[in-house]
Design a protein around this motif. Structure first.
Motif, PDB file in Angstrom:
ATOM      1  N   GLU A 137       0.493   5.408   1.226  1.00 43.40           N
ATOM      2  CA  GLU A 137      -0.330   6.318   2.015  1.00 43.40           C
ATOM      3  C   GLU A 137       0.329   7.691   2.113  1.00 43.40           C
ATOM      4  O   GLU A 137       1.545   7.829   1.972  1.00 43.40           O
ATOM      5  CB  GLU A 137      -0.514   5.772   3.437  1.00 43.40           C
ATOM      6  CG  GLU A 137      -1.063   4.357   3.521  1.00 43.40           C
ATOM      7  CD  GLU A 137      -0.940   3.809   4.920  1.00 43.40           C
ATOM      8  OE1 GLU A 137      -1.965   3.799   5.636  1.00 43.40           O
ATOM      9  OE2 GLU A 137       0.187   3.402   5.302  1.00 43.40           O
ATOM     10  N   ARG A 138      -0.516   8.671   2.372  1.00 45.04           N
ATOM     11  CA  ARG A 138      -0.024  10.003   2.712  1.00 45.04           C
ATOM     12  C   ARG A 138       0.555   9.935   4.115  1.00 45.04           C
ATOM     13  O   ARG A 138       0.043   9.250   4.998  1.00 45.04           O
ATOM     14  CB  ARG A 138      -1.170  11.001   2.640  1.00 45.04           C
ATOM     15  CG  ARG A 138      -0.836  12.425   3.034  1.00 45.04           C
ATOM     16  CD  ARG A 138      -2.086  13.271   2.959  1.00 45.04           C
ATOM     17  NE  ARG A 138      -1.854  14.636   3.388  1.00 45.04           N
ATOM     18  CZ  ARG A 138      -1.896  15.069   4.651  1.00 45.04           C
ATOM     19  NH1 ARG A 138      -2.164  14.206   5.627  1.00 45.04           N
ATOM     20  NH2 ARG A 138      -1.684  16.338   4.933  1.00 45.04           N
TER      21      ARG A 138
ATOM     22  N   LYS B 225       0.839  -1.204   0.000  1.00 47.79           N
ATOM     23  CA  LYS B 225       0.000   0.000   0.000  1.00 47.79           C
ATOM     24  C   LYS B 225       0.869   1.247   0.000  1.00 47.79           C
ATOM     25  O   LYS B 225       2.053   1.214   0.387  1.00 47.79           O
ATOM     26  CB  LYS B 225      -0.933   0.013   1.214  1.00 47.79           C
ATOM     27  CG  LYS B 225      -0.223   0.016   2.554  1.00 47.79           C
ATOM     28  CD  LYS B 225      -1.222  -0.011   3.704  1.00 47.79           C
ATOM     29  CE  LYS B 225      -0.504  -0.079   5.063  1.00 47.79           C
ATOM     30  NZ  LYS B 225      -1.462  -0.078   6.194  1.00 47.79           N
TER      31      LYS B 225
END
Length: 765
Positions: free
Chosen positions: A173-174, A171
């Motif tokens: 993500e920010r 994944k």
């Protein structure tokens, strides 16, 4: 033609390319060193100058091989120009330095590091505060995520060329803010620095249609010192202009024009003044060097020659004529024989015009110089282990041990004034962290050992060769006229319709030095074009042999007598068939060096009784119809080096496996030689986050590749660039990624490169 891949990623390594037994395993224990060996053999030669000394403005006209089919570097038809454009207009989170190592690019990254390894690897990227796309949007997590989804291999709608590394991401993500991107991996990945270089905007990566089609001709959104203004295949140009939203040091040049110019036409384009920078072949480099040589100088520079003699009285004739020839010509032209005088006068006029053309050409080239280094790429001898004699590892090892790589490197690189060192690794170049000389797993060149390997494999002197010779002897004894017509001493070794192998004068012994040091005049007739077969020829009867060449033996040695060192051994046979290997080469412009290397290899193999069948084919069909399809025994081609060998080199040496349709999936392993051990070592190297352990694993993999003898690295390729003398920060880049914003022409009054004028071939720091 340069048979070398386009860029740093494995599946864009399409080219100007296997099972080790107990012997191989036993030789691995002491064949790798614990630390990298040495520095890069040659540093960049780019006429380095401080930005303050470079003028603002100007257009750099740079020769390239093609205007590419696509501007998307992750598609299968991306080429070298695709990657050159990407370097100038897109983010590269990690660049490659002069030693071939990945380094953070501060224009895009404040930092990038592994912040967690358990339970899963997490990398945190902190982006530069000013890093924006050309449409004003900040570079951020959305772009990283779009590129991951496109290249992960999970969506077949994306026509991607590779997914290595991206398939390990779980994944994206920010982080704490918009400038942080957190990437979590499903399994450890050592080469994480190879990812997101180049980084495309989500506009390109966000949908299959945009990825597959829209980025092929245009890149509307970019983030580099330059932007794509126009890409026109019909005009053969890609025009890059300054990016007004670039936040770093502003580009010195107003434009860079990448112009498609065939290699054979580059000398004319340089002379006409339509190029400023071009990669060139050794012959063109010599002409450029000659033009820049001082009048009457006898430079030690191998790229320069003495200037042409001046015209004048009878003792100074046109270029290439001795004083005696000039005097003789003058006498004939002014003699009493009117017809001869007329003919000689016309000939002298033609010679003067030819000299004038040459001098005009040299005058036009005086504004250029040759910048030289070693490419981040190497030339190898590929041995196809799929079938035929080379399917036997003993035969491959025999061939490999017959080849003297030191002499080949010296023959190619020494005349160019470049370090003439053979390459000791398949997976790294000298100066890179993973480099170590693993050739000890194969052993030094040794004709005696090579012959022993061939005997062990069942290849022995005699068979159809002896039968043919006996028939010839019988014919001579009977006084048959046909035997006399065949001639003696000039007959090529060749196959006949009845499967026999004819032994000619070329099969007789020669001194080692004489064979290796043959000049061009002693190499024979050259290649027959159009795929016809030919053999590398020896000296014709009555021709002068090189000094030191042994006299030919009058009679063959008794059976079982070992051939003397350096002598051509009797042809070998097994099961009624002679040992002859198909040696396939390209025929296009720029292939002269490969053909010269092939001639030397052919001579070396003769000493162990192996004959070659040299065939030249068009550049277009060389890889498609021969290398990729396996229609060869021996071939010469190049691979680019990589800062990430665990990822990028794996497809080149992976063990071929059966595909679902029954074919063999070779990936990029065109030699069809691979082992489970090598595959496991690559997998382990890619999966460890301990850099020292990864280097050790890569070196072990290289040793096993050497032992399998599927390919033989020969030398790092020479890089020769013709550049205008006032062009700064451009030329032979070596390992380093070009810094496009610093390129330009020296300001008025600025002279020479910085750093005391240190030039080509200087060791890198």
């Amino acid at each position: 033609m340069s048979h070398v891949g386009a860029g740093p990623r494995a599946l864009t390594r399409s080219v100007t390319f296997l099972t080790a037994g107990a012997l191989a395993v036993l030789t691995l224990a002491g064949c790798t060193s614990e630390e990298p060996e040495g520095k890069p053999l040659a540093g960049p030669d780019i006429a380095t100058a401080a930005r303050a000394r470079v003028a603002d403005g100007g257009t750099l006209r740079w020769a390239v091989d093609t205007v590419p089919e696509t501007l998307n570097a992750f598609q299968s038809d991306a080429d070298a120009t695709t990657h050159r454009v990407a370097q100038a207009v897109l983010p590269s989170l990690f660049r490659v330095d002069a030693a071939g190592r990945p380094v953070r690019d501060p224009a895009y990254l404040e930092s990038a590091e592994v912040v967690r390894t358990e339970p899963k690897q997490v990398v945190l990227y902190k982006l530069g505060q000013q890093a924006v796309w050309s449409d004003g949007r900040e570079i951020g997590a959305a772009d990283f995520a779009a590129q991951w989804r496109a290249l992960s291999g999970k969506d077949a709608a994306y026509w991607t060329a590779r997914n290595a590394g991206y398939d390990r991401i779980e994944k994206i993500e920010r982080g704490k803010n918009d400038l942080e991107v957190k990437v979590t991996f499903s399994r450890p990945y050592a080469d994480w620095k190879s990812l997101f270089t180049p980084l495309y905007p989500k506009d390109v990566m966000g949908t299959p249609d945009a990825f597959n089609d829209r980025a092929r001709r245009k890149l509307k959104v970019t983030a580099g010192p330059f932007a794509v203004e126009r890409a026109d295949r019909e005009d053969g140009e890609i025009v890059l202009g300054r990016n007004p939203r670039w936040w770093g040091e502003p580009a010195k040049l107003t434009q860079i024009v990448l112009r498609a110019v065939p290699r054979a036409e580059r000398i004319a384009a340089l002379t006409a003044g339509t190029l400023d920078l071009a990669e060139i072949d050794p012959d063109t480099a010599e002409e450029v060097g000659l033009a820049g040589a001082p009048p009457g100088a006898a430079s030690g520079n191998p790229l320069a020659s003495p200037a042409a003699p001046s015209s004048g009285g009878p003792a100074a004739g046109p270029e290439g004529r001795s004083a005696a020839d000039a005097l003789r010509s003058w006498a004939v032209a002014n003699g009493s024989d009117e017809e001869a005088a007329h003919d000689e006068t016309l000939a002298r006029a033609e010679q003067r015009e030819a000299l004038a053309r040459t001098q005009r050409r040299r005058t036009a080239l005086r504004g250029f110089e040759v910048r030289k280094s070693l490419e981040p790429a190497y030339t190898q001898l590929a041995l196809n282990g799929a079938d035929g004699p080379l399917a036997d590892e003993r035969v491959r090892r025999a061939v490999a041990r017959a080849v003297d790589r030191d002499k080949l490197a010296e023959a190619v690189l020494k005349p160019l004034g470049l370090p003439a060192e053979p390459l000791g690794s398949h997976l790294a170049l000298a100066g890179q962290d993973a480099y170590a000389d693993g050739s000890g797993a194969l052993g030094r060149p040794d004709t005696k050992e090579a012959r022993a390997l061939l005997v062990d494999a069942g290849w022995v002197p005699g068979g159809p060769v002896r039968e043919r010779q006996e028939r010839k002897d019988e014919q001579k004894e009977d006084g048959e006229e046909a035997a006399g017509a065949e001639g003696e001493g000039d007959e090529e070794s060749q196959d006949t319709d009845d499967g026999t192998y004819i032994v000619g004068e070329d099969d007789k012994g020669e001194d080692d030095k004489g064979e290796d040091d043959r000049g061009e005049d002693d190499k024979g007739e050259g290649e027959r074009q159009g795929g016809e077969r030919h053999e590398a020829q020896g000296g014709a009867p009555g021709a002068y042999a090189p000094k030191g060449t042994a006299a030919p033996e009058g009679t063959p040695a008794p059976e079982g007598t070992p051939a003397p060192a350096g002598a051509a051994a009797a042809p070998l046979a097994k099961d009624g068939k002679a040992l002859t290997l198909r040696f396939v080469l390209p025929s296009g412009p720029g292939s002269g060096t490969l053909r010269a290397v092939a001639d030397r290899i052919t001579a070396m193999l003769k000493r162990i009784g192996v004959r070659t069948d040299l065939t030249t084919v068009s550049d277009e069909s060389y890889f498609r119809d021969h290398i990729a399809s396996g229609q060869y025994d021996l071939a010469l081609y190049s691979w680019p080096a990589s800062a990430f060998p665990a990822t990028d080199a794996r497809p080149i040496y992976a063990k071929p496996v059966p595909a679902a349709d029954g074919s063999l999936n070779v990936e990029q392993n065109y030699t069809r030689v691979g082992t489970d051990q090598v595959d496991q070592l690559f997998e382990q190297a890619a999966g460890t986050l301990d850099e020292k352990e990864a280097r050790t694993l890569i070196r072990k993999a290289d040793s096993r590749i050497w032992a399998a003898a599927g390919s033989l690295p020969l030398y790092q390729r020479p890089q020769l660039m013709a550049a205008r003398k006032n062009l700064a920060n451009a030329g032979a880049f070596g390992f380093g990624t070009p810094v496009f914003e610093d390129m330009g022409f020296l300001a008025k009054g600025a002279r020479g490169p910085d750093g005391g004028g240190k030039r080509a071939g200087s060791p890198a720091p």
